[in-house]
Motif scaffolding. Structure first.
Motif, PDB file in Angstrom:
ATOM      1  N   UNK A  64       0.845  -1.193   0.000  1.00 10.91           N
ATOM      2  CA  UNK A  64       0.000   0.000   0.000  1.00 10.91           C
ATOM      3  C   UNK A  64       0.878   1.240   0.000  1.00 10.91           C
ATOM      4  N   UNK A  65       0.623   2.125  -0.956  1.00  6.53           N
ATOM      5  CA  UNK A  65       1.370   3.379  -1.047  1.00  6.53           C
ATOM      6  C   UNK A  65       2.886   3.135  -1.052  1.00  6.53           C
ATOM      7  N   UNK A  66       3.272   2.088  -1.737  1.00 10.47           N
ATOM      8  CA  UNK A  66       4.688   1.769  -1.863  1.00 10.47           C
ATOM      9  C   UNK A  66       5.295   1.081  -0.651  1.00 10.47           C
ATOM     10  N   UNK A  67       4.473   0.804   0.366  1.00  7.89           N
ATOM     11  CA  UNK A  67       4.973   0.142   1.581  1.00  7.89           C
ATOM     12  C   UNK A  67       4.552  -1.318   1.543  1.00  7.89           C
ATOM     13  N   UNK A  68       5.520  -2.210   1.757  1.00  3.04           N
ATOM     14  CA  UNK A  68       5.239  -3.637   1.727  1.00  3.04           C
ATOM     15  C   UNK A  68       4.941  -4.142   3.132  1.00  3.04           C
ATOM     16  N   UNK A  69       3.820  -4.811   3.274  1.00  4.73           N
ATOM     17  CA  UNK A  69       3.383  -5.347   4.549  1.00  4.73           C
ATOM     18  C   UNK A  69       3.429  -6.871   4.509  1.00  4.73           C
ATOM     19  N   UNK A  70       3.521  -7.473   5.684  1.00  5.40           N
ATOM     20  CA  UNK A  70       3.484  -8.924   5.776  1.00  5.40           C
ATOM     21  C   UNK A  70       4.767  -9.512   6.334  1.00  5.40           C
ATOM     22  N   UNK A  71       4.612 -10.639   7.035  1.00  4.20           N
ATOM     23  CA  UNK A  71       5.731 -11.294   7.713  1.00  4.20           C
ATOM     24  C   UNK A  71       6.350 -12.317   6.775  1.00  4.20           C
ATOM     25  N   UNK A  72       7.181 -11.830   5.858  1.00  9.12           N
ATOM     26  CA  UNK A  72       7.737 -12.637   4.778  1.00  9.12           C
ATOM     27  C   UNK A  72       9.169 -13.074   5.078  1.00  9.12           C
ATOM     28  N   UNK A  73       9.556 -14.203   4.521  1.00  7.93           N
ATOM     29  CA  UNK A  73      10.894 -14.744   4.737  1.00  7.93           C
ATOM     30  C   UNK A  73      11.980 -13.778   4.279  1.00  7.93           C
ATOM     31  N   UNK A  74      11.715 -12.999   3.246  1.00  4.26           N
ATOM     32  CA  UNK A  74      12.768 -12.138   2.712  1.00  4.26           C
ATOM     33  C   UNK A  74      13.201 -11.044   3.688  1.00  4.26           C
ATOM     34  N   UNK A  75      12.395 -10.797   4.729  1.00  4.24           N
ATOM     35  CA  UNK A  75      12.767  -9.798   5.731  1.00  4.24           C
ATOM     36  C   UNK A  75      13.523 -10.412   6.912  1.00  4.24           C
ATOM     37  N   UNK A  76      13.763 -11.716   6.877  1.00  2.97           N
ATOM     38  CA  UNK A  76      14.466 -12.401   7.960  1.00  2.97           C
ATOM     39  C   UNK A  76      15.958 -12.478   7.636  1.00  2.97           C
ATOM     40  N   UNK A  77      16.798 -12.119   8.604  1.00  2.00           N
ATOM     41  CA  UNK A  77      18.253 -12.231   8.478  1.00  2.00           C
ATOM     42  C   UNK A  77      18.652 -13.603   9.020  1.00  2.00           C
ATOM     43  N   UNK A  78      18.954 -14.522   8.139  1.00  2.00           N
ATOM     44  CA  UNK A  78      19.191 -15.910   8.530  1.00  2.00           C
ATOM     45  C   UNK A  78      20.453 -16.064   9.375  1.00  2.00           C
ATOM     46  N   UNK A  79      21.473 -15.272   9.087  1.00  2.00           N
ATOM     47  CA  UNK A  79      22.699 -15.319   9.890  1.00  2.00           C
ATOM     48  C   UNK A  79      22.419 -14.844  11.313  1.00  2.00           C
ATOM     49  N   UNK A  80      21.554 -13.855  11.439  1.00  2.00           N
ATOM     50  CA  UNK A  80      21.185 -13.350  12.767  1.00  2.00           C
ATOM     51  C   UNK A  80      20.460 -14.431  13.566  1.00  2.00           C
ATOM     52  N   UNK A  81      19.500 -15.114  12.941  1.00  2.00           N
ATOM     53  CA  UNK A  81      18.770 -16.180  13.636  1.00  2.00           C
ATOM     54  C   UNK A  81      19.741 -17.278  14.065  1.00  2.00           C
ATOM     55  N   UNK A  82      20.699 -17.587  13.223  1.00  2.00           N
ATOM     56  CA  UNK A  82      21.681 -18.606  13.577  1.00  2.00           C
ATOM     57  C   UNK A  82      22.495 -18.188  14.800  1.00  2.00           C
ATOM     58  N   UNK A  83      22.841 -16.904  14.887  1.00  2.00           N
ATOM     59  CA  UNK A  83      23.580 -16.436  16.064  1.00  2.00           C
ATOM     60  C   UNK A  83      22.718 -16.567  17.317  1.00  2.00           C
ATOM     61  N   UNK A  84      21.441 -16.212  17.213  1.00  2.00           N
ATOM     62  CA  UNK A  84      20.540 -16.359  18.358  1.00  2.00           C
ATOM     63  C   UNK A  84      20.436 -17.831  18.756  1.00  2.00           C
ATOM     64  N   UNK A  85      20.351 -18.709  17.774  1.00  2.00           N
ATOM     65  CA  UNK A  85      20.258 -20.141  18.063  1.00  2.00           C
ATOM     66  C   UNK A  85      21.524 -20.641  18.761  1.00  2.00           C
ATOM     67  N   UNK A  86      22.681 -20.167  18.328  1.00  2.00           N
ATOM     68  CA  UNK A  86      23.928 -20.588  18.967  1.00  2.00           C
ATOM     69  C   UNK A  86      23.977 -20.124  20.418  1.00  2.00           C
ATOM     70  N   UNK A  87      23.485 -18.905  20.672  1.00  2.00           N
ATOM     71  CA  UNK A  87      23.442 -18.414  22.052  1.00  2.00           C
ATOM     72  C   UNK A  87      22.511 -19.279  22.898  1.00  2.00           C
TER      73      UNK A  87
END
Length: 482
Positions: free
Chosen positions: A352-375
């Motif tokens: 809407x109005x050039x803003x993308x909404x929704x909880x999509x995989x492309x907005x997830x930083x996979x390396x970040x999640x891996x660091x959280x998982x290691x912790x």
């Protein structure tokens, strides 16, 4: 007992501790190797699979018109199959179970479950290797249900990649890495539990049921690690996200404290020393030990990946599954990314109005999640390897003096050779600033004691158990005794 020791003049021996910042514990090579088994590729595969179920709304378990292979029930079956696959890899080391129940209909204008609804929690147990300590349990969890803008919508697209496939991916990664480490020779004295719960978006229903189950079955849950929205949201143009930090929320006064217990904690200044808060401090301590195993943060001028202790139960206007365990008296914390983008949570997928909404995989930083998982994995393994925390911890207050005498007993199942460490901090400090190993003694008669030349009026003390390899339990605070 240490308090029986005398100096040459016959006075009680006073141990003079150095003033220093507690150094990190040494790394356990087997735990560090297990962390290396957690990869962004595995994180991506698990989140991507959860997204394929299209809408994991808890209420979809009662729908009969969903396309095949979609909905929350199909997601639960897949999570169970993943845990079964991990168990097969480690020779059947995991006991995979599901906790299925019917949540009754709610009433009222804001009811989120309007008819009896089937909810399933899925979890796997890695039994502890020491029969004397196997009753101790450390649990990691995330919620696998998702939602669209309308929390009652069971058919619209609700991928829930960050909220909370990311947290489920952490739980699965911990299960895979630590079961693999078990097969490779890492035997942890205490038991690990890897869970994925539903019903979070409808009112924490799944976690509440699992917490009550744990209470009724007598689980000795020493730590609950709830991961919810740990995807390191990546929105183009957002310059305020910090990929080096993950927030760790913890309760202050325990949610299950009685009014009289609350008064006591406030009178003593222990409002920031609940078991959950001490768990948060233990996580920060463990992070310092395994910091280099979490992987580099590639953003310019960012520090190494680290947890940030948030001295609050949760964010404003929000709640999480850790609080269900808090209500049953278990230490529990919540991991959440540093900066959330609410366009990518609880939103229908749209532009809407050039803003993308929704909880999509492309907005997830996979390396970040891996660091959280290691912790999370480092925390689970370290706490399971450490001796049980001391019990009956007391600070003697029968005399007006400037020394502090602390006494305690070993926790149930504490192995021979368990040692202890006194930690303390100034009243205004958020984390431990000093540590003093307790000198070993041959005979304790089941009781340990030490006197320090530090005024109990000026600091907050904690006592933690330590094994020969340096694994530390969370600290416990001593209560006044005459």
């Amino acid at each position: 007992m240490l308090s029986d020791a005398k100096d040459d003049a016959g006075a009680p021996l006073v141990v003079h501790p150095p003033v220093s910042t507690p150094p990190p514990a040494p790394q356990d090579a087997k735990i560090a190797a297990a962390l290396g088994h957690i990869t962004p590729a595995e994180i991506e595969a698990n989140i991507a699979k959860l997204v394929t179920f299209r809408n994991r709304n808890t209420l979809s378990s009662m729908e009969t018109d969903l396309p095949p292979g979609t909905g929350v029930t199909a997601a639960a079956a897949w999570i169970e199959s993943q845990l079964q696959a991990y168990s097969a890899e480690c020779g059947g080391c995991l006991e995979v179970k599901h906790d299925t129940f019917t949540e009754p209909a709610q009433s009222g204008a804001r009811a989120r479950i309007t008819r009896p609804t089937t909810i399933t929690n899925v979890y796997a147990i890695l039994p502890g290797s020491d029969p004397a300590q196997a009753a101790r349990r450390i649990l990691v969890t995330g919620h696998y249900d998702s939602r669209a803008t309308d929390v009652m919508d069971t058919h619209g697209l609700a991928p829930g990649a960050n909220d909370d496939a990311s947290g489920v991916a952490v739980s699965l990664a911990c299960a895979h890495a630590l079961s693999h480490a078990y097969a490779s020779g890492l035997k942890l004295p205490a038991t690990l539990v890897f869970a994925a719960v539903a019903g979070e978006e409808q009112g924490l229903n799944g976690s509440a049921h699992l917490a009550r189950l744990a209470k009724s079955e007598g689980w000795q849950l020493e730590a609950v690690l709830n991961n919810d929205i740990v995807g390191g949201n990546t929105t183009p143009g957002d310059t305020l996200q910090d990929k080096s930090a993950v927030r760790v929320f913890s309760e202050s006064i325990p949610l299950n404290a009685t009014p009289e217990e609350t008064k006591t904690l406030l009178r003593l200044g222990y409002e920031s020393d609940s078991p959950s808060r001490e768990l948060s401090r233990a996580i920060a301590d463990i992070a310092r030990t395994y910091q280099h195993a979490f992987g580099p943060v590639r953003e310019t001028a960012k520090p190494d990946f680290h947890p940030v202790q948030e001295f609050r139960l949760d964010r404003f206007l929000r709640g999480g599954d850790h609080s269900s365990f808090n209500l049953e008296g278990f230490p529990a914390v919540r991991f959440t990314e540093w900066r959330e983008d609410f366009n990518h949570q609880h939103q229908n997928v749209r532009t809407e109005n050039g803003v993308e909404y929704g909880d999509l995989l492309k907005f997830v930083d996979l390396a970040y999640v891996a660091r959280v998982a290691r912790l999370n994995a480092a925390t689970m393994a370290t706490l399971a390897a450490a001796p049980p925390a001391p019990v009956s911890a007391q600070v003697v207050v029968k005399d007006l003096d400037n020394n502090s005498t602390l006494q305690w007993k070993p926790g149930d199942g504490a192995p021979a050779g368990t040692q202890y460490e006194i930690v303390w901090r100034p009243l205004a400090a958020p984390d431990w600033t000093n540590a003093q190993p307790v000198p070993p003694a041959d005979d304790h008669d089941g009781q340990w004691s030490i006197t320090l030349p530090i005024s109990k009026d000026n600091v907050l003390f904690g006592i933690r158990a330590v094994d020969a390899a340096g694994h530390r339990s969370p600290a416990v605070v001593p209560f006044p005794a005459r």
